[in-house]
Design a protein around this motif. Structure first.
Motif, mmCIF file in Angstrom:
data_model
loop_
_atom_site.group_PDB
_atom_site.id
_atom_site.type_symbol
_atom_site.label_atom_id
_atom_site.label_comp_id
_atom_site.label_asym_id
_atom_site.label_seq_id
_atom_site.Cartn_x
_atom_site.Cartn_y
_atom_site.Cartn_z
ATOM 1 N N GLY A 196 0.814 -1.209 0.000
ATOM 2 C CA GLY A 196 0.000 0.000 0.000
ATOM 3 C C GLY A 196 0.843 1.251 0.000
ATOM 4 O O GLY A 196 0.544 2.220 -0.714
ATOM 5 N N ASN A 197 1.926 1.238 0.776
ATOM 6 C CA ASN A 197 2.828 2.390 0.819
ATOM 7 C C ASN A 197 3.492 2.623 -0.535
ATOM 8 O O ASN A 197 3.644 3.765 -0.983
ATOM 9 N N ARG A 198 3.898 1.519 -1.191
ATOM 10 C CA ARG A 198 4.529 1.645 -2.506
ATOM 11 C C ARG A 198 3.560 2.237 -3.523
ATOM 12 O O ARG A 198 3.919 3.127 -4.302
ATOM 13 N N GLN A 199 2.327 1.723 -3.514
ATOM 14 C CA GLN A 199 1.349 2.235 -4.468
ATOM 15 C C GLN A 199 1.033 3.703 -4.206
ATOM 16 O O GLN A 199 0.886 4.501 -5.139
ATOM 17 N N GLN B 182 3.723 5.866 -5.615
ATOM 18 C CA GLN B 182 3.619 6.025 -7.062
ATOM 19 C C GLN B 182 2.503 6.994 -7.440
ATOM 20 O O GLN B 182 2.645 7.789 -8.379
ATOM 21 N N LEU B 183 1.403 6.932 -6.716
ATOM 22 C CA LEU B 183 0.304 7.874 -6.967
ATOM 23 C C LEU B 183 0.737 9.309 -6.677
ATOM 24 O O LEU B 183 0.392 10.238 -7.412
ATOM 25 N N GLY C 155 2.323 14.440 -8.835
ATOM 26 C CA GLY C 155 3.338 15.478 -8.929
ATOM 27 C C GLY C 155 3.727 15.777 -10.369
ATOM 28 O O GLY C 155 3.955 16.935 -10.740
ATOM 29 N N LEU C 156 3.808 14.717 -11.191
ATOM 30 C CA LEU C 156 4.139 14.909 -12.602
ATOM 31 C C LEU C 156 3.113 15.796 -13.298
ATOM 32 O O LEU C 156 3.464 16.726 -14.035
ATOM 33 N N SER D 129 8.227 3.728 -13.982
ATOM 34 C CA SER D 129 7.361 4.067 -12.855
ATOM 35 C C SER D 129 7.320 5.576 -12.655
ATOM 36 O O SER D 129 8.267 6.291 -13.005
ATOM 37 N N PRO D 130 6.222 6.083 -12.069
ATOM 38 C CA PRO D 130 6.111 7.526 -11.843
ATOM 39 C C PRO D 130 7.271 8.117 -11.051
ATOM 40 O O PRO D 130 7.703 9.239 -11.333
ATOM 41 N N ASP D 131 7.790 7.380 -10.042
ATOM 42 C CA ASP D 131 8.881 7.959 -9.251
ATOM 43 C C ASP D 131 10.156 8.128 -10.084
ATOM 44 O O ASP D 131 10.933 9.057 -9.866
ATOM 45 N N PHE D 132 10.381 7.250 -11.050
ATOM 46 C CA PHE D 132 11.524 7.405 -11.957
ATOM 47 C C PHE D 132 11.275 8.570 -12.917
ATOM 48 O O PHE D 132 12.165 9.399 -13.170
ATOM 49 N N LEU D 133 10.052 8.668 -13.427
ATOM 50 C CA LEU D 133 9.707 9.731 -14.368
ATOM 51 C C LEU D 133 9.863 11.111 -13.743
ATOM 52 O O LEU D 133 10.344 12.046 -14.389
#
Length: 268
Positions: free
Chosen positions: A48-51, A54-55, A60-61, A80-84
């Motif tokens: 849940g924390n990981r998801q 990413q949200l 943020g993007l 993944s969003p955190d990489f983007l």
């Protein structure tokens, strides 16, 4: 003591022993069930924390890039969003003129939009799959970013690096560019072979500009970690760091020319 009494005592002892064994086994199973429940709880919490992370990054993007159209899915094979968002933030701050990308997709749109906001630069994406290359071109057109990025058809082909055979992009499709300011490595796919992304180092790192940065996705995998170590051994000037991303992110940066000159001056 009669035989019948002795037999009765023996049976009683056996019954007590069996009861104790059953009780011990039951306690063991109960403890195992409790441990399993705790492990499941921790797994669900971590998932849940990981998801949620990413949200947060995806949200943020959209805010930082002022997007008015949706991005394609960022799960599975996609970045993944955190990489983007790491890519976007670096590009916004460093304002690269030339960005080269190994693979194409959502990251191409993110980088192109960042350059558009900066008002300078261009993305050159190497893509081995014609279908995905066309999809990325359509994405760029949908977001009005076609002039900020070009997707190059770069089929995978044999490449010898130090007399070792690899399979990598046809690098000759890259135009005669000045030095590369930002390099993003998210391909070829791991299924291509061992150390599939390693050739990006020998082929492209000599062209990395002073102050230029390399972002490697999937850096938590053993092959990518070995590739980073080999690049570091071959290019001693590169500074290596990591970002806390879902699939791992390694960043290799060449010192800016001013920093190099200052270092030489101090050494003298």
């Amino acid at each position: 003591m009669t035989v019948s009494v002795a037999l009765g005592l023996a049976l009683l002892a056996i019954l007590l022993l069996a009861t104790l064994l059953i009780a011990a086994y039951s306690l063991h199973k109960v403890r195992a069930a409790h441990l399993m429940l705790y492990e499941l709880r921790d797994t669900l919490e971590q998932g849940g924390n990981r998801q949620f992370r990413q949200l947060e990054a995806l949200h943020g993007l959209y805010i930082e890039l002022k997007l008015d159209k949706s991005l394609p899915p960022t799960r599975g094979w996609a970045a993944s969003p955190d990489f983007l968002i790491e890519l976007a933030r670096h590009a916004r701050e460093a304002r690269p003129g030339i960005v080269v990308e190994c693979s194409s997709g959502t990251s191409t749109v993110v980088l192109a939009r960042t350059l558009q906001l900066n008002g300078r630069g261009k993305v050159y994406s190497l893509e081995h799959d014609p279908h995905y290359a066309q999809l990325t071109r359509e994405l760029l057109a949908r977001h009005g970013l076609s002039e900020w990025a070009v997707v190059l058809d770069a089929p995978l082909e044999p490449l010898d690096v130090g007399n070792v055979p690899y399979t990598w992009y046809r690098a000759s499709v890259l135009p005669a560019l000045p030095q590369i300011d930002m390099l993003v490595i998210d391909g070829p796919p791991q299924a291509v072979g061992r150390l599939a992304r390693y050739p990006a180092g020998p082929v492209l790192l000599p062209r990395l500009a002073p102050g230029g940065a390399v972002f490697l996705d999937d850096a938590a995998r053993p092959d990518e970690q070995e590739a980073v170590q080999r690049w570091r051994d071959a290019f001693a000037d590169l500074q290596v760091s990591t970002r806390n991303c879902e699939k791992g992110c390694a960043v290799l940066q060449r010192p800016a020319a001013a920093a190099v000159a200052e270092s030489v001056t101090r050494a003298a």
